[in-house]
Design a protein around this motif. Structure first.
Motif, PDB file in Angstrom:
ATOM      1  N   THR A  72      18.849 -22.473 -25.227  1.00  0.00           N
ATOM      2  CA  THR A  72      18.921 -22.209 -23.786  1.00  0.00           C
ATOM      3  C   THR A  72      18.454 -23.466 -23.061  1.00  0.00           C
ATOM      4  O   THR A  72      17.440 -24.053 -23.447  1.00  0.00           O
ATOM      5  N   ILE A  73      19.177 -23.879 -22.013  1.00  0.00           N
ATOM      6  CA  ILE A  73      18.769 -25.073 -21.253  1.00  0.00           C
ATOM      7  C   ILE A  73      18.617 -24.679 -19.786  1.00  0.00           C
ATOM      8  O   ILE A  73      19.542 -24.137 -19.189  1.00  0.00           O
ATOM      9  N   LEU A  74      17.431 -24.941 -19.227  1.00  0.00           N
ATOM     10  CA  LEU A  74      17.163 -24.611 -17.820  1.00  0.00           C
ATOM     11  C   LEU A  74      16.717 -25.886 -17.108  1.00  0.00           C
ATOM     12  O   LEU A  74      15.949 -26.666 -17.674  1.00  0.00           O
ATOM     13  N   PRO A  75      17.167 -26.075 -15.860  1.00  0.00           N
ATOM     14  CA  PRO A  75      16.721 -27.276 -15.141  1.00  0.00           C
ATOM     15  C   PRO A  75      15.243 -27.158 -14.747  1.00  0.00           C
ATOM     16  O   PRO A  75      14.782 -26.077 -14.399  1.00  0.00           O
ATOM     17  N   LEU A  76      14.500 -28.245 -14.819  1.00  0.00           N
ATOM     18  CA  LEU A  76      13.113 -28.249 -14.335  1.00  0.00           C
ATOM     19  C   LEU A  76      13.114 -28.571 -12.844  1.00  0.00           C
ATOM     20  O   LEU A  76      14.091 -29.113 -12.313  1.00  0.00           O
ATOM     21  N   ALA A  77      11.989 -28.295 -12.174  1.00  0.00           N
ATOM     22  CA  ALA A  77      11.885 -28.615 -10.742  1.00  0.00           C
ATOM     23  C   ALA A  77      12.051 -30.129 -10.542  1.00  0.00           C
ATOM     24  O   ALA A  77      12.673 -30.580  -9.580  1.00  0.00           O
ATOM     25  N   GLU A  78      11.513 -30.880 -11.482  1.00  0.00           N
ATOM     26  CA  GLU A  78      11.639 -32.342 -11.390  1.00  0.00           C
ATOM     27  C   GLU A  78      13.054 -32.742 -11.805  1.00  0.00           C
ATOM     28  O   GLU A  78      13.478 -32.418 -12.919  1.00  0.00           O
ATOM     29  N   SER A  79      13.753 -33.448 -10.928  1.00  0.00           N
ATOM     30  CA  SER A  79      15.164 -33.719 -11.260  1.00  0.00           C
ATOM     31  C   SER A  79      15.258 -34.687 -12.431  1.00  0.00           C
ATOM     32  O   SER A  79      14.374 -35.509 -12.673  1.00  0.00           O
ATOM     33  N   GLY A  80      16.342 -34.532 -13.185  1.00  0.00           N
ATOM     34  CA  GLY A  80      16.533 -35.389 -14.358  1.00  0.00           C
ATOM     35  C   GLY A  80      15.894 -34.828 -15.620  1.00  0.00           C
ATOM     36  O   GLY A  80      15.992 -35.431 -16.687  1.00  0.00           O
ATOM     37  N   TRP A  81      15.245 -33.665 -15.511  1.00  0.00           N
ATOM     38  CA  TRP A  81      14.581 -33.063 -16.676  1.00  0.00           C
ATOM     39  C   TRP A  81      15.070 -31.636 -16.896  1.00  0.00           C
ATOM     40  O   TRP A  81      15.405 -30.952 -15.938  1.00  0.00           O
ATOM     41  N   SER A  82      15.053 -31.221 -18.166  1.00  0.00           N
ATOM     42  CA  SER A  82      15.420 -29.837 -18.486  1.00  0.00           C
ATOM     43  C   SER A  82      14.380 -29.220 -19.417  1.00  0.00           C
ATOM     44  O   SER A  82      13.686 -29.926 -20.146  1.00  0.00           O
ATOM     45  N   SER A  83      14.336 -27.888 -19.364  1.00  0.00           N
ATOM     46  CA  SER A  83      13.508 -27.156 -20.319  1.00  0.00           C
ATOM     47  C   SER A  83      14.459 -26.567 -21.365  1.00  0.00           C
ATOM     48  O   SER A  83      15.479 -25.984 -21.021  1.00  0.00           O
ATOM     49  N   VAL A  84      14.116 -26.778 -22.634  1.00  0.00           N
ATOM     50  CA  VAL A  84      14.982 -26.305 -23.713  1.00  0.00           C
ATOM     51  C   VAL A  84      14.232 -25.243 -24.513  1.00  0.00           C
ATOM     52  O   VAL A  84      13.068 -25.435 -24.870  1.00  0.00           O
ATOM     53  N   HIS A  85      14.886 -24.107 -24.769  1.00  0.00           N
ATOM     54  CA  HIS A  85      14.274 -23.028 -25.561  1.00  0.00           C
ATOM     55  C   HIS A  85      15.119 -22.794 -26.807  1.00  0.00           C
ATOM     56  O   HIS A  85      16.341 -22.747 -26.719  1.00  0.00           O
TER      57      HIS A  85
END
Ligand code: PRT
Ligand code: ZN
Length: 284
Positions: A238-251
């Protein structure tokens, strides 16, 4: 109607058997020093027995299913059928000889006296190897037999090897690798089979969850492709965007076997803030 399960009354399989049933969401109260108990939230009746008696009780349908060591099941030679290996109670039936005895292979035991509580399994092994030896059946403290001159060698259960070591023995051959198994009577009614399937579904979900971990990490988007290539996931990560642009959270989900290797590679690939979380149940 309830499914009747036989488990060890006390001993090495007791705690793990009770924990496994509880992890399957089966409420069990009054489990100490009882002959039997029932669950309030699953149609299960639990009988507490000596492990040696469980294969017979399951063969005779006094219990529908049971939890017992494969070693005991094979030794007793009953018709109870194995339905699932449970991953606990692991040990091995091994041959051991005094530390100073020369041992090259099984033929070193030709004509010797071997003490064991597993005469059937030992007999099969010796026959397979074409070795004539005298089997001395004793019911406990097999490891002291060579020390008191009762036998030249032993065939006994081993887990850490500490008992053999403390008795001046060395483990030389494994006869049988064992773990706790779920067994069933071969002629269960259709309703009981359905209850067993329900229980098995839960046992498998619990077993699977123990072998896997949930992993969360942060990744810069330009390194995502490298990081994703390392992650198996159940379907895909699963890939979700983080609040900080250019970063993602991966599960994702990782298997315990490959876990540490993959974590290292993820760090090298640019993953940060890696969190690892135990999974309670895993249903795929
Ligand atoms: O009272 P009841 O008859 O029910 O119990 P029990 O005394 O016959 O059995 P118990 O509780 O000792 O063991 C139950 C089951 O646990 C066995 O049938 C095996 O399937 C499994 N198991 C796993 C073991 C061991 N590990 C184990 N290490 N059973 C026995 N041992 C003993 C072994 O016999 C030896 O004396 O532990 C000693 C060796 O251990 P290490 O760690 O020193 O190698
Ligand atoms: Zn026993």
């Amino acid at each position: 109607m309830k499914l009747k399960i036989a488990i060890q009354k006390s001993g090495r399989l007791y705690d793990d058997s009770i924990s496994m049933l509880r992890e399957c969401g089966i409420d069990l109260r009054n489990v100490k020093d009882r002959l039997k108990t029932e669950s309030d939230n699953f149609p299960l009746e639990v009988f507490f027995l000596r492990d040696d008696d469980i294969p017979q009780y399951v063969e005779d349908a006094v219990a529908d299913i049971g939890i017992v060591g494969e070693n005991v099941l094979m030794e007793k030679d009953k018709s109870a059928e194995v339905v699932e290996q449970l991953g606990f109670g692991k040990c091995r039936l091994s041959l051991a000889v005094p530390r100073n005895m020369e041992f090259t292979d099984a033929s070193s035991l030709q004509g010797k006296r071997i003490a064991t509580s597993y005469p059937r399994l030992l007999g099969q092994y010796l026959q397979q190897k074409g070795i004539q030896a005298e089997i001395h059946e004793i019911s406990g403290s097999v490891e002291i037999a060579p020390g008191i001159g009762l036998a030249d060698a032993v065939a006994d259960l081993v887990s850490s090897g500490g008992t053999l070591f403390m008795n001046g023995l060395k483990e030389v051959e494994t006869i049988f690798a064992s773990q706790a198994v779920l067994v069933r009577n071969r002629k269960l009614s259709e309703e009981k089979i359905q209850l067993l399937e329900k229980l098995l579904f839960r046992i498998r979900a619990v077993k699977k969850s123990k072998r896997n971990k949930y992993i969360l990490l942060n990744a810069p988007n330009d390194k995502l492709h490298r990081i994703l290539a390392l992650l198996p996931g159940m379907k895909s990560p699963t890939i979700l965007p983080l609040a900080e642009s250019g970063w993602s959270s991966v599960h994702s989900v990782l298997s315990e076997d490959t876990f540490w290797d993959i974590i290292e590679q993820l760090k090298d690939a640019g993953a940060q803030g890696i969190l690892v979380i135990p999974i309670e149940k895993m249903i795929i």
